[in-house]
Scaffold this active site. Structure first.
Site, PDB file in Angstrom:
ATOM      1  N   LYS A 130       0.842  -1.205   0.000  1.00 37.69           N
ATOM      2  CA  LYS A 130       0.000   0.000   0.000  1.00 37.69           C
ATOM      3  C   LYS A 130       0.875   1.253   0.000  1.00 37.69           C
ATOM      4  O   LYS A 130       1.533   1.561   0.991  1.00 37.69           O
ATOM      5  CB  LYS A 130      -0.920   0.016   1.230  1.00 37.69           C
ATOM      6  CG  LYS A 130      -1.861   1.200   1.181  1.00 37.69           C
ATOM      7  CD  LYS A 130      -2.217   1.646   2.575  1.00 37.69           C
ATOM      8  CE  LYS A 130      -2.667   3.065   2.679  1.00 37.69           C
ATOM      9  NZ  LYS A 130      -2.041   4.085   1.894  1.00 37.69           N
ATOM     10  N   GLU A 142       9.847  15.665  16.299  1.00 36.07           N
ATOM     11  CA  GLU A 142      10.210  15.493  14.895  1.00 36.07           C
ATOM     12  C   GLU A 142       9.564  16.595  14.061  1.00 36.07           C
ATOM     13  O   GLU A 142       8.338  16.658  13.961  1.00 36.07           O
ATOM     14  CB  GLU A 142       9.729  14.132  14.368  1.00 36.07           C
ATOM     15  CG  GLU A 142      10.042  13.981  12.892  1.00 36.07           C
ATOM     16  CD  GLU A 142       9.574  12.677  12.278  1.00 36.07           C
ATOM     17  OE1 GLU A 142       8.413  12.281  12.483  1.00 36.07           O
ATOM     18  OE2 GLU A 142      10.382  12.068  11.552  1.00 36.07           O
TER      19      GLU A 142
HETATM   20  P1  NAD Z   1       1.569   8.242   8.188  1.00 40.62           P
HETATM   21  O1  NAD Z   1       1.778   7.342   9.356  1.00 40.62           O
HETATM   22  O2  NAD Z   1       0.469   9.228   8.249  1.00 40.62           O
HETATM   23  O3  NAD Z   1       1.281   7.362   6.870  1.00 40.62           O
HETATM   24  C1  NAD Z   1       2.138   6.332   6.457  1.00 40.62           C
HETATM   25  C2  NAD Z   1       1.333   5.275   5.707  1.00 40.62           C
HETATM   26  O4  NAD Z   1       0.414   4.673   6.624  1.00 40.62           O
HETATM   27  C3  NAD Z   1       0.487   5.821   4.567  1.00 40.62           C
HETATM   28  O5  NAD Z   1       0.472   4.893   3.506  1.00 40.62           O
HETATM   29  C4  NAD Z   1      -0.900   5.936   5.199  1.00 40.62           C
HETATM   30  O6  NAD Z   1      -1.941   5.868   4.253  1.00 40.62           O
HETATM   31  C5  NAD Z   1      -0.901   4.708   6.098  1.00 40.62           C
HETATM   32  N1  NAD Z   1      -1.826   4.786   7.248  1.00 40.62           N
HETATM   33  C6  NAD Z   1      -2.341   5.894   7.838  1.00 40.62           C
HETATM   34  N2  NAD Z   1      -3.156   5.541   8.864  1.00 40.62           N
HETATM   35  C7  NAD Z   1      -3.107   4.188   8.927  1.00 40.62           C
HETATM   36  C8  NAD Z   1      -3.726   3.239   9.793  1.00 40.62           C
HETATM   37  N3  NAD Z   1      -4.549   3.607  10.778  1.00 40.62           N
HETATM   38  N4  NAD Z   1      -3.472   1.921   9.595  1.00 40.62           N
HETATM   39  C9  NAD Z   1      -2.617   1.523   8.610  1.00 40.62           C
HETATM   40  N5  NAD Z   1      -2.018   2.393   7.746  1.00 40.62           N
HETATM   41  C10 NAD Z   1      -2.268   3.701   7.911  1.00 40.62           C
HETATM   42  O7  NAD Z   1       2.978   8.916   7.927  1.00 40.62           O
HETATM   43  P2  NAD Z   1       3.330  10.069   6.870  1.00 40.62           P
HETATM   44  O8  NAD Z   1       2.905  11.369   7.421  1.00 40.62           O
HETATM   45  O9  NAD Z   1       2.820   9.653   5.519  1.00 40.62           O
HETATM   46  O10 NAD Z   1       4.933   9.957   6.832  1.00 40.62           O
HETATM   47  C11 NAD Z   1       5.775  10.705   7.621  1.00 40.62           C
HETATM   48  C12 NAD Z   1       6.333   9.873   8.761  1.00 40.62           C
HETATM   49  O11 NAD Z   1       7.031   8.732   8.273  1.00 40.62           O
HETATM   50  C13 NAD Z   1       7.369  10.644   9.565  1.00 40.62           C
HETATM   51  O12 NAD Z   1       7.171  10.434  10.935  1.00 40.62           O
HETATM   52  C14 NAD Z   1       8.696  10.023   9.123  1.00 40.62           C
HETATM   53  O13 NAD Z   1       9.746  10.169  10.029  1.00 40.62           O
HETATM   54  C15 NAD Z   1       8.294   8.612   8.924  1.00 40.62           C
HETATM   55  N6  NAD Z   1       9.280   7.909   8.086  1.00 40.62           N
HETATM   56  C16 NAD Z   1      10.069   6.948   8.680  1.00 40.62           C
HETATM   57  C17 NAD Z   1      11.041   6.274   7.928  1.00 40.62           C
HETATM   58  C18 NAD Z   1      11.923   5.226   8.549  1.00 40.62           C
HETATM   59  O14 NAD Z   1      12.489   4.433   7.808  1.00 40.62           O
HETATM   60  N7  NAD Z   1      12.073   5.185   9.856  1.00 40.62           N
HETATM   61  C19 NAD Z   1      11.192   6.584   6.580  1.00 40.62           C
HETATM   62  C20 NAD Z   1      10.381   7.573   6.021  1.00 40.62           C
HETATM   63  C21 NAD Z   1       9.406   8.216   6.791  1.00 40.62           C
END
Ligand code: NAD
Length: 474
Positions: free
Chosen positions: A167, A378
């Site tokens: 996804k 963050e």
């Molecule tokens: P997010 O958690 O909002 O979304 C990430 C993914 O999860 C998306 O595909 C979203 O549709 C999905 N999602 C949202 N709610 C969900 C739920 N309840 N159940 C399952 N899936 C769900 O994060 P974002 O705002 O898109 O990304 C930014 C974050 O990602 C930041 O905190 C960043 O640090 C982190 N990040 C971490 C890494 C790593 O490797 N540690 C790499 C890149 C980004």
């Protein structure tokens, strides 16, 4: 959506627009998936599993090598889509697409290392230990690196013999869909890798809850990661969680200042600051603080910001209005409480030719109050807080003063200082005189609220297998 080797529309025929963050224009639309498509995709992956798992691992490796070759051949087209849906400068998008191919090649080369053990146990018997694939695995990624993060998940899972339901983030589905298509063109059988587009609360949650899914690998926000872990517990799935970070960068008194300034600028402003391992807090030794900050300001003010497709652009827009609103709130909080001095930036960029798009000026904040959220949380955007510190003890105390523990860097030629930071800063990866570099060979993941498990390296490959023992009694 891409399920069982075919393009599929959503059951309730709803569509999600994909917006170019540099122009605010709709560039495409994708189906908004439902529980039904998640279920169809899991069934397609279950059907594809027996023959994919039964292949000699080397055969799977060869198909991944072919996929990587096709990606390299079409990298220009893929990178253009990546820039248009995500915003990063074209050169960085090219690097990311090549990074996708690198990761595929790394795991393809590891395919023949999937061995077991044979244990002769004397006259009582013999034993054998094998590592089997898990079955159908689910992967969920955010919008900041749609190609690289996809590779980190699908490459080890597929090489180990699993099939997948993937996804992408709602904002950036296009590159992932194209990459999945290319892998099928390379010979990966239909149903082995399925892509379901849609919203996290619907598609993401359905995937995590699905009883047919054996493991979830999730990258995203820490709060969402906790929700994923809670849902996965319902069917006792294993999880890999790659979550947020608030990486410290420590610049020591003997550092090569020019290199450290360049490292800070790249480390913070790459991808408009929207990288999990971006430099989110900078601590510089007070003896070089003034010179460092002067050079940093001048370099940051020289950054060319604009549409990633334009020549020479070094920083693109934020991913969308919500992300820019979040950054504006953080800056309002800072200024209304007088918790820091904005050295440069601190505002939207909307003057011509950037009157459209979610641009925000590259920002440096000094004299940051120790209580400011900039020094512990963050901040996912182009804002760099800088603090001068008198000694290493203070730098390490600030570095660890966060719930996160993803990455950290120290800039020094003094091995004792480097060693001290490496052993005392709580982070999954520590760089010396570098920040951000993440080759597929080294395991990557966080301490504390930055996650559970590791991606990359051989650890990730093994996380997509389960160990089975055989005992033969004579
Ligand atoms: P997010 O958690 O909002 O979304 C990430 C993914 O999860 C998306 O595909 C979203 O549709 C999905 N999602 C949202 N709610 C969900 C739920 N309840 N159940 C399952 N899936 C769900 O994060 P974002 O705002 O898109 O990304 C930014 C974050 O990602 C930041 O905190 C960043 O640090 C982190 N990040 C971490 C890494 C790593 O490797 N540690 C790499 C890149 C980004």
């Amino acid at each position: 959506m891409w399920i069982g080797g075919a393009e599929v529309a959503g059951a309730d025929e709803r569509w999600m627009p994909v917006i170019n963050p540099a122009t605010e224009e709709e560039i495409d639309r994708v189906p908004e998936g439902t529980l039904y498509e998640v279920d169809d995709a899991v069934k397609a992956a279950e059907a594809a599993f027996p023959s994919w798992a039964a292949k000699n691992p080397r055969e799977r490796g060869i198909l991944l090598f072919r996929g990587a070759a096709l990606v390299r051949e079409r990298h220009a087209d893929l990178a253009r889509f990546l820039t248009m849906e995500q915003g990063k400068p074209l050169k960085d998008a090219v690097d990311e697409v090549r990074g996708f191919a690198n990761v595929l090649e790394y795991y393809a080369a590891l395919s023949s290392s999937l061995t077991g053990e044979c244990l002769p146990l004397g006259s009582s018997g013999d034993a054998m230990v094998t590592h089997e694939p898990l079955g159908v695995c689910g992967a969920i990624i955010p919008w900041n690196m749609p190609a690289l993060l996809m590779a980190w998940k699908i490459a080890p899972a597929l090489v180990a013999g699993n099939t997948m339901v993937f996804k992408p983030a709602s904002q950036t589905p296009l590159t992932s869909l194209r990459l999945a298509n290319l892998l099928e063109e390379a010979g990966i059988p239909p149903g082995t890798l399925n892509v379901v587009t849609g919203r996290g609360e619907v598609v993401g949650e359905a995937l995590v809850r699905h009883p047919g899914v054996q493991k979830i690998s999730f990258t995203g926000d820490a709060e969402t990661g906790m929700r994923v872990q809670e849902l996965a517990a319902g069917s006792l799935k294993s999880v890999t969680l790659e979550l947020g970070g608030s990486d410290p960068m420590i610049v020591w008194e003997d550092a090569d200042i020019e290199k450290a300034v360049a490292g800070a600028v790249r480390g913070r402003f790459y991808n408009a600051g929207q990288t999990c391992t971006a430099v989110k807090r900078l601590f510089v030794h007070q003896s070089i603080g003034e010179r460092f900050v002067r050079m940093l300001k001048s370099r940051v003010e020289g950054l060319k910001v604009g549409n990633g497709l334009s020549a020479g652009v070094e920083m693109g827009p934020l991913s969308g209005a919500p992300q820019r609103n979040r950054i504006e709130k953080v800056m309002e909080h800072l200024t209304s409480r007088g918790q820091g001095l904005i050295l440069t930036g601190g505002m939207r960029l909307q003057e011509r030719p950037l009157e459209r798009g979610y641009f925000y000026a590259p920002t440096v904040v000094t004299d940051v109050h120790p209580e400011s959220p900039l020094l512990s949380q963050e901040i996912f955007g182009p804002v760099l807080p800088v603090m001068c510190v008198p000694d290493l003890e203070t730098a390490i105390r600030h570095a660890n003063n966060t719930r996160y523990g993803l990455g950290a860097s120290v800039w020094t030629h003094d091995i004792t200082v480097a060693r001290e930071v490496f052993s005392r800063v709580q982070a999954g990866v520590v760089w010396v005189n570098r920040h951000l570099t993440l080759p597929p060979e080294i395991p990557f993941g966080g301490f504390k609220s930055s996650g559970i498990g590791r991606e990359n390296g051989t650890q990730a490959l093994h996380s997509y297998t389960r160990t089975k023992s055989l005992y033969i009694g004579w």
